[in-house]
Structure formats: C-alpha cells, structure tokens
Design an enzyme around this catalytic site. Structure first.
Site, short mmCIF file in Angstrom:
data_model
loop_
_atom_site.label_atom_id
_atom_site.label_comp_id
_atom_site.label_asym_id
_atom_site.label_seq_id
_atom_site.Cartn_x
_atom_site.Cartn_y
_atom_site.Cartn_z
CB SER A 74 -0.95 -0.05 1.20
OG SER A 74 -2.01 0.85 1.05
CG ASP A 199 -7.23 -3.58 -2.66
OD1 ASP A 199 -7.85 -2.81 -1.89
OD2 ASP A 199 -6.00 -3.61 -2.74
CG HIS A 227 -5.55 -2.81 0.83
ND1 HIS A 227 -5.17 -2.38 -0.43
CD2 HIS A 227 -4.84 -2.04 1.71
CE1 HIS A 227 -4.28 -1.40 -0.31
NE2 HIS A 227 -4.06 -1.18 0.97
#
Length: 245
Positions: A74, A199, A227
């Site tokens: 991320s 996600d 995610h």
C-alpha cells in the site's frame, strides 16, 4: 553479502504486520529478510522535518543495503517506488503489494475515491483510533476471512507504539496527492505486483492501467483477496513472492 529483501508496511500500520509471514518465508527463500517501520510509525517515532515523501524516502534509504529488493504494501509501495527512482544503487527490484503509483480515482484512472480519503483526513483529528479501525475495515472488505484479517491486523498494530500524528496526517496526503505514474514509467528495474481482486483501495481494474505504464511490470491478482493478501491468502502470496524474488 547477499542482497536483502526489505518489507515496508502501509498507512497506520507498523512492521509487525509482517510477523505471520516472515517465519514461513525465511524457510522458503535464501535472501536475508528485513522489516522496517516507516518514519513516525511503530518503533521509529522520529519524524523528518518537513515530513514529505523525499525526506521519508531518504531516511529509509539510509537503512538499506545496496541492491535491495523492496516489498512495499500500500503506502509502503508508493514510497518504495520513490526510493527506487531517487536512490537507484539501493534498489534492484520492487514488488508492490496492493499498491500503485497513484491511489486516487480519476476519469482515466482506477483508484480510491478522493472523498473517501478526504473523509479520513477530517476524521483523523477527531478520533485517531476510530479512523484507523475504519481504514482497517476497508482494507479487508470483500475477503472471505475479513473479520479474522481485521482482528489480526489490529493485534499487530497494537503491539507497537501508536503512530505520530504528523505521519498519519501526511501519509493520507501522500495517498491522496502523490502521483508517481511518470516516475514509475521511467523505472528500468524489474517491477512486480501482487493484488487482491476484491481490493477496495487498489481496484483490480487498476492493474492493467499500471501495466500499461511500464513494460517491466509483471502482476498477479489473487482471486478472493482484498487489500491484505499476505494475511488472508498467505500460501498463495508466498508462492507468488518466491517466483518474483
């Protein structure tokens, strides 16, 4: 000395999020493994001033051996790309985990809606812990093991000091405003990505758009993951990561 495989966590988290993965991975690969806290998160409570992408990247680059492989989840992936561009001797390869060179949705780009990130920014000043909890819920959305994933992520982040407010606030600003698509297109090192088909932050349809930016980019999408695929689908994640390494 062997090149290191270095893991960088995402927003609101710390290096402890990798602790379920690392022991198993160490038995599968021959590279030394290192996990780092982003500045202002976990055990790294010192924040560069000003807290910007360049200073964060510079601070992390000092902790890297030459020719490291960066595995960035991320926000950690966004920072990994910046380090690769501006500290090329330090980075031989980047593996993005549920990450992208640009997180914000636009007419021609798939991402997270700007209003969602702006709402998090306004909520942050009112209640930091509740904001992180909401962010965790979005990260696990759609995964078969969502409740368990959230529970594990919470346990990991609570086992380290709370993040600094400036790191949280500016980290969200990075997700909203930092556009590294041109930078990403210019990288000549091997680039890989592991994504979750469910996600909500980095939608699966973003993968083709990322691939179109750089022919060096090779991606794998895990069907029922969200995610945090390294938690919800650990075995498949490790299998793909081994191939990419």
């Amino acid at each position: 000395m062997q090149n290191e495989c270095v893991f960088l966590h995402g927003w609101g988290m710390n290096k402890n999020v990798w602790q379920l993965l690392i022991p198993e991975l160490e038995s599968e690969i021959s590279m030394p493994i290192k996990t780092l806290d982003l500045p202002g998160f976990g055990d790294d409570q010192a924040c560069p001033a000003p807290y910007n992408l360049a200073n964060v990247a510079n601070e992390l680059a000092e902790k890297l051996s030459d020719n490291s492989t960066l595995v960035g989840w991320s926000l950690g992936g966004l920072i990994s790309l910046y380090i690769a561009k501006h500290h090329p001797k330090k980075v031989a390869k980047v593996i993005l985990v549920a990450s992208t060179p640009y997180f914000t949705e636009q007419d021609t780009w798939s991402g997270i809606k700007p209003d969602v990130l702006k709402a998090f920014m306004s909520q942050l000043s009112a209640n930091t812990n509740k904001t992180i909890d909401r962010f965790l819920a979005i990260q696990a959305m759609g995964s078969d093991s969502a409740k368990q994933d959230i529970k594990q992520l919470k346990q990991f982040i609570k086992s380290a000091p709370e993040p600094q407010e400036v790191a949280l606030r500016t980290g969200l600003d990075f997700l909203l405003n930092e556009d590294l698509r041109t930078l990403f297109s210019e990288l000549t090192i091997p680039l890989h990505g592991i994504f979750g088909a469910l996600d909500a932050l980095v939608p699966a349809k973003a993968v083709a758009k990322i691939q179109a930016l750089n022919s060096n980019f090779n991606a794998h999408v895990i069907n029922k993951a969200s995610h945090a695929p390294f938690i919800s689908h650990k075995s498949e994640f490790i299998k793909e990561l081994k191939e990419m390494l």
